[in-house]
Every structure is written in structure tokens, then in C-alpha cells.
Design an enzyme around this catalytic site. Structure first.
Site, PDB file in Angstrom:
ATOM      1  N   ASP A  41       4.023  -0.767  -7.452  1.00 28.81           N
ATOM      2  CA  ASP A  41       2.538  -0.750  -7.967  1.00 28.81           C
ATOM      3  C   ASP A  41       1.884   1.210  -7.620  1.00 28.81           C
ATOM      4  O   ASP A  41       2.142   1.278  -6.833  1.00 28.81           O
ATOM      5  CB  ASP A  41       1.536  -1.577  -7.648  1.00 28.81           C
ATOM      6  CG  ASP A  41       0.079  -1.641  -8.419  1.00 28.81           C
ATOM      7  OD1 ASP A  41      -0.032  -2.120  -9.427  1.00 28.81           O
ATOM      8  OD2 ASP A  41      -0.882  -1.599  -7.241  1.00 28.81           O
ATOM      9  N   GLU A  66       0.332   5.092  -3.483  1.00 30.33           N
ATOM     10  CA  GLU A  66      -1.298   5.115  -3.078  1.00 30.33           C
ATOM     11  C   GLU A  66      -1.501   7.020  -2.266  1.00 30.33           C
ATOM     12  O   GLU A  66      -0.264   7.332  -1.568  1.00 30.33           O
ATOM     13  CB  GLU A  66      -1.497   4.424  -1.872  1.00 30.33           C
ATOM     14  CG  GLU A  66      -3.243   5.254  -1.772  1.00 30.33           C
ATOM     15  CD  GLU A  66      -4.248   4.684  -3.271  1.00 30.33           C
ATOM     16  OE1 GLU A  66      -4.944   5.973  -3.346  1.00 30.33           O
ATOM     17  OE2 GLU A  66      -3.620   4.198  -4.046  1.00 30.33           O
ATOM     18  N   ASN A  93       2.267  11.623  -3.710  1.00 28.52           N
ATOM     19  CA  ASN A  93       1.333  11.936  -4.747  1.00 28.52           C
ATOM     20  C   ASN A  93       2.722  11.247  -6.086  1.00 28.52           C
ATOM     21  O   ASN A  93       4.259  11.269  -6.146  1.00 28.52           O
ATOM     22  CB  ASN A  93       1.796  13.424  -5.210  1.00 28.52           C
ATOM     23  CG  ASN A  93       1.124  13.701  -6.897  1.00 28.52           C
ATOM     24  OD1 ASN A  93       0.940  12.996  -7.928  1.00 28.52           O
ATOM     25  ND2 ASN A  93       0.626  15.140  -7.159  1.00 28.52           N
ATOM     26  N   ASP A 118      -7.680   5.874 -11.390  1.00 22.53           N
ATOM     27  CA  ASP A 118      -9.014   7.082 -11.628  1.00 22.53           C
ATOM     28  C   ASP A 118      -9.456   8.067 -13.115  1.00 22.53           C
ATOM     29  O   ASP A 118      -8.302   8.327 -13.481  1.00 22.53           O
ATOM     30  CB  ASP A 118      -8.880   8.194 -10.176  1.00 22.53           C
ATOM     31  CG  ASP A 118      -8.137   7.938  -9.221  1.00 22.53           C
ATOM     32  OD1 ASP A 118      -9.271   6.732  -8.950  1.00 22.53           O
ATOM     33  OD2 ASP A 118      -8.250   8.745  -8.084  1.00 22.53           O
ATOM     34  N   LYS A 122     -14.391  14.736 -16.675  1.00 19.42           N
ATOM     35  CA  LYS A 122     -14.521  16.219 -17.224  1.00 19.42           C
ATOM     36  C   LYS A 122     -12.771  16.159 -18.133  1.00 19.42           C
ATOM     37  O   LYS A 122     -11.712  16.449 -17.397  1.00 19.42           O
ATOM     38  CB  LYS A 122     -14.800  16.739 -16.241  1.00 19.42           C
ATOM     39  CG  LYS A 122     -16.173  16.483 -14.862  1.00 19.42           C
ATOM     40  CD  LYS A 122     -16.338  18.003 -14.416  1.00 19.42           C
ATOM     41  CE  LYS A 122     -18.379  17.466 -13.899  1.00 19.42           C
ATOM     42  NZ  LYS A 122     -18.103  18.515 -13.130  1.00 19.42           N
ATOM     43  N   ASP A 154     -11.128  -0.860 -16.473  1.00 23.60           N
ATOM     44  CA  ASP A 154     -12.791  -1.143 -16.931  1.00 23.60           C
ATOM     45  C   ASP A 154     -13.018   0.047 -18.359  1.00 23.60           C
ATOM     46  O   ASP A 154     -14.193  -0.544 -18.794  1.00 23.60           O
ATOM     47  CB  ASP A 154     -13.569  -1.380 -16.200  1.00 23.60           C
ATOM     48  CG  ASP A 154     -13.414  -0.109 -15.370  1.00 23.60           C
ATOM     49  OD1 ASP A 154     -12.691   0.635 -15.351  1.00 23.60           O
ATOM     50  OD2 ASP A 154     -14.241  -0.811 -14.613  1.00 23.60           O
TER      51      ASP A 154
END
Length: 227
Positions: A41, A66, A93, A118, A122, A154
């Protein structure tokens, strides 16, 4: 549990502080049986999804990656308290750590999930998004034929861009089955999003979205046969 401190919602993966790849642990010490199939994950946040998966699917190993260290620290403490020997978390990372972490892993990487990453809205920040061509290429080298990649967000444009990166790589093919009843289509493709997750656990964002009746955009890819 350690005291709760504020954790930044977003961190820049291109910052020099995240440039050092993670080092693979001794997987035989991490997992009770490192030869079970592995579910990875990427961007696991607090780790609740893989924690629940590890409870409900004990014949798999689960690894959460993470980039926010405090979340990983708390997830590992809870993992230890619950004595879950098929679950692990790594602070890293993902874009520079997948290969060193998993190139010598003793079992097949059979499933990958990337959920609600995330968005980096921009345009000048979009190079910070986790699903880059290099990450997809690395997954292609690590995954077994028939392995699954699950994508969801989403935000439709974010999920579509993830799909675009996997579409560009010939090692992966998109699933077209189990379309949803609303026939909700991508904005610029004649492709329908999948209706629901195939997993017995859900992320927090997924639950909240469903409770509020908000759309979630989902797609599945398969690692095609190896040459």
C-alpha cells in the site's frame, strides 16, 4: 502510544530530506512467514487500511509505505501492540525506495494499492505526485504476472492521471469488468470507473466519501505476462 503531535498533511517528496532511499530490513525477521504473497500500500497514511487487511486476510503479508515519519512511528507501535506478524510499515519516499526495498523480497509482489494520494493541484507541483512513469516501471519489474494494481481517488483528474501513467506502460492492462450502475465515465475516455473496492477493508477517505454520497473514482490494472 507516543504523544500526538501535529503532522503535516502534505510534504514535498522532492525535498532533499527524502532523497535517501530506504534500506530493506531482514524480511524473515519482520514477517512470520515472508513467503506469503505481498500486498503493498503506497501512501498508507495512518495505516488503518492495511492494518484491517492484515487482520482479515491472514494468509497475506501487508506492507505500508508512508512519507510522514510520525505516522509510521505510531503505526509500528500499534502493530507491535496488536502482535500482527503479517504487517509492516516503512517510512520512505516510494519513488526512490521501491527497488531497494523489494528487489530481493523472498516472495512475489502480487497486489499494489495507491489510494487517495496527495493531489498537488497546482501545475508546477504535479511533478510531486506519487504516480510517475519511473514508479510504474519499477512496479512492472517487481510484480508477478497477473498481479493487481488498485487505484482510487475522490478527485477524478487525479485518478485519471494515475491511469494515464499505467496506460503508457505496456506491462499493465486495465480491467474493464464490474463497471458501476451509474455508468460514470472518465471525462476524456470511453471508460467507466469501477463501482467498489474488491477489498474487505476501506480507507478513512473512502468511508467518509461514501457516507456523504460523494463519488470515488476507481480503476484496476493487471501486470501482463512476463516475456
Amino acid at each position: 502510544m507516543p504523544p500526538i503531535r501535529r503532522v503535516r498533511q502534505h510534504v514535498n517528496p522532492l525535498s532533499h530530506k527524502y532523497a535517501i532511499p530506504a534500506i530493506a530490513p531482514d524480511w524473515s525477521e519482520i514477517f512470520a512467514n515472508p513467503h506469503l504473497p505481498l500486498h503493498l500500500d503506497i501512501g498508507c497514511a495512518k495505516g488503518d487500511f492495511v492494518r484491517e487487511m492484515a487482520q482479515k486476510v491472514p494468509d497475506w503479508n501487508f506492507l505500508g509505505l508512508e512519507i510522514r515519519a510520525p505516522l509510521v512511528e505510531r503505526a509500528l507501535i500499534r502493530r507491535n501492540l496488536d502482535r500482527q506478524r503479517n504487517l509492516h510499515f516503512v517510512f520512505c519516499n516510494a519513488n526512490n525506495s521501491l527497488k531497494p526495498l523489494l528487489e530481493n523480497y523472498p516472495s512475489a509482489l502480487q497486489c499494489v494499492s495507491i489510494q487517495f494520494p496527495d493531489p498537488w493541484f497546482k501545475k508546477r507541483h504535479q511533478k510531486r505526485r506519487v504516480v510517475q512513469p519511473e514508479l510504474v516501471s519499477t512496479l512492472a519489474t517487481l510484480m508477478t504476472a497477473g498481479g493487481k494494481v488498485w487505484l482510487q481517488s475522490d478527485i477524478e483528474t487525479v485518478c485519471q492521471e494515475m491511469c494515464d501513467r499505467f496506460d503508457e506502460n505496456p506491462a499493465f492492462a486495465r480491467s474493464s469488468s464490474h463497471q458501476n450502475a451509474q455508468h460514470q465515465k472518465a471525462q476524456h475516455q470511453n471508460v467507466q470507473w469501477l463501482d467498489a473496492s474488491p477489498f474487505p477493508a476501506k480507507t478513512d477517505r473512502e468511508r467518509v466519501g461514501e457516507e456523504k454520497g460523494l463519488p470515488v473514482y476507481r480503476a484496476m490494472y493487471f501486470r501482463q505476462g512476463l516475456p
